[in-house]
Design an enzyme around this catalytic site. Structure first.
Site, short mmCIF file in Angstrom:
data_model
loop_
_atom_site.label_atom_id
_atom_site.label_comp_id
_atom_site.label_asym_id
_atom_site.label_seq_id
_atom_site.Cartn_x
_atom_site.Cartn_y
_atom_site.Cartn_z
N LYS A 151 -6.11 -8.15 13.71
CA LYS A 151 -6.52 -9.52 14.07
C LYS A 151 -5.24 -10.33 14.24
O LYS A 151 -4.83 -11.10 13.36
CB LYS A 151 -7.43 -10.09 12.99
CG LYS A 151 -8.27 -11.28 13.43
CD LYS A 151 -9.40 -11.53 12.45
CE LYS A 151 -10.04 -12.88 12.63
NZ LYS A 151 -10.60 -13.17 13.92
N GLU A 184 -16.89 -5.80 22.50
CA GLU A 184 -17.33 -6.89 21.62
C GLU A 184 -17.28 -8.20 22.38
O GLU A 184 -16.90 -8.22 23.55
CB GLU A 184 -16.41 -6.96 20.39
CG GLU A 184 -14.96 -7.22 20.77
CD GLU A 184 -14.00 -7.23 19.59
OE1 GLU A 184 -14.44 -7.51 18.47
OE2 GLU A 184 -12.81 -6.98 19.81
N1 PXG Z 1 -14.47 -9.73 17.12
C1 PXG Z 1 -13.46 -10.60 17.32
C2 PXG Z 1 -12.60 -10.44 18.52
C3 PXG Z 1 -13.24 -11.63 16.39
O1 PXG Z 1 -12.23 -12.49 16.59
C4 PXG Z 1 -15.13 -10.82 15.11
C5 PXG Z 1 -15.28 -9.82 16.05
C6 PXG Z 1 -16.03 -10.86 13.91
O2 PXG Z 1 -15.33 -10.42 12.76
P1 PXG Z 1 -15.70 -10.97 11.29
O3 PXG Z 1 -14.76 -10.25 10.39
O4 PXG Z 1 -15.47 -12.45 11.31
O5 PXG Z 1 -17.12 -10.61 11.06
C7 PXG Z 1 -14.08 -11.75 15.27
C8 PXG Z 1 -13.87 -12.82 14.26
C9 PXG Z 1 -12.50 -18.68 15.32
C10 PXG Z 1 -12.97 -17.53 14.50
O6 PXG Z 1 -11.77 -19.50 14.78
C11 PXG Z 1 -12.96 -16.27 15.03
C12 PXG Z 1 -13.37 -15.22 14.24
C13 PXG Z 1 -13.82 -15.43 12.99
C14 PXG Z 1 -13.84 -16.71 12.47
C15 PXG Z 1 -13.40 -17.78 13.24
O7 PXG Z 1 -12.85 -18.76 16.50
N2 PXG Z 1 -13.33 -13.98 14.81
#
Ligand code: PXG
Length: 285
Positions: A151, A184
């Site tokens: 990430k 995704e």
């Molecule tokens: N795919 C991507 C590309 C993400 O960035 C998820 C899946 C979901 O992962 P989690 O671990 O959260 O279940 C993400 C998560 C934001 C923001 O500020 C982005 C995410 C999470 C929280 C806030 O836009 N991305």
């Protein structure tokens, strides 16, 4: 409301929370981050998020200058300092301050930043109606380049796809991988339901291994609901009975239309509702 921001062990007023213009996080997107939720004073999936950021940091050779236990304490301290019980926590680890030029080894020490605030990803009424989304012309980042399991602070690819969605009047876009399989969405993982089976792309499709995704797979398996990690094509999306997205910010939200094709009866389906109920219960534990 102004918040107190943690930077390298000290809390600063929001207006005083500043990083160097020579931080490689800013100069090159050289760093990793997490979006984490706290529910009722408890950091949700705390260990999972901490493990993921340490793994991502390790992948890009950043040695986070604190132990995982200290990191957990810092997250709770950020909640306390801001008087928050329910929060969105943004944890950022950057390469730190260096000089101009890519060389990461000239950066002295990684910086750790924690912002505890709130987030609303989608308008509340969309949780009732379900989202209408598109597949993006922007492909997911090839895992052989920068593995999306990291990430990283490089979200431009996802931002390009997000803009495409917003320009089309939608909130989200699905990215396909270089094989044309479903990867995704720009900030969420994707699931479908077909004939009572819950399906989501495997990590090898080139995705972020979402903490919400993993928690949901476990909830389904523990409840005896068949759940599979399998490659999905666009055909599978259009033919799905139900579809939903998972993410820390979004939690779990139904998708009712993809590229103009209505899924099922066009309303959030029974499995999606059931899993959302189970997920909400988990956040209360
Ligand atoms: N795919 C991507 C590309 C993400 O960035 C998820 C899946 C979901 O992962 P989690 O671990 O959260 O279940 C993400 C998560 C934001 C923001 O500020 C982005 C995410 C999470 C929280 C806030 O836009 N991305």
């Amino acid at each position: 409301m102004a918040c107190k921001v943690y930077i390298d062990g000290t809390f600063y007023d929001e207006s005083e929370a500043k990083v160097s213009v020579f931080d490689h996080g800013l100069l090159y997107g050289d760093g990793v981050f997490e979006g984490i939720r706290a529910y009722n004073g408890k950091v949700f999936l705390c260990q999972e998020h901490i493990d993921r950021i340490y793994e991502g940091a390790n992948y890009i050779c950043i040695n986070i200058p604190m132990t995982k236990k200290e990191m957990e304490k810092a997250l709770y301290a950020a909640l306390k300092e801001n008087g928050l019980k329910d929060a969105y926590i943004r944890l950022i680890v950057t390469r730190g301050t260096g000089c101009l030029g890519l060389n990461p080894f000239k950066c002295v020490k990684p910086s750790i930043i924690i912002i505890a605030s709130s987030i609303e990803l989608y308008p509340p009424e969309l949780y009732e109606q379900g989202l209408s989304i598109i597949t993006s012309a922007v492909p997911a980042v090839n895992p052989e380049a920068l593995n999306p399991r990291v990430k990283s602070l490089n979200y431009l690819n996802n931002i390009l796809a997000k803009m495409e969605a917003l320009n089309a009047g939608m909130f989200e876009a699905i990215m396909l991988n270089s094989q044309g399989n479903v990867a995704e969405c720009t900030g969420d993982n994707i699931f479908i339901v077909k004939n009572g089976v819950v399906k989501t792309p495997p990590v090898t499709a080139g995705i972020l291994e979402g903490c919400t995704r993993n928690a949901l797979l476990k909830l389904a398996k523990d409840a005896g609901i068949p759940a599979q990690e399998v490659n999905l094509q666009r055909y599978d999306l259009y033919a799905a009975d139900e579809c939903f997205l998972t993410g820390t910010a979004a939690e779990l939200i139904a998708v009712t239309k993809i590229d103009g094709r209505i899924l099922g009866d066009g309303k959030p389906g029974p499995m999606t509702r059931k899993l959302l109920g189970m997920f909400r219960d988990l956040t209360k534990k």
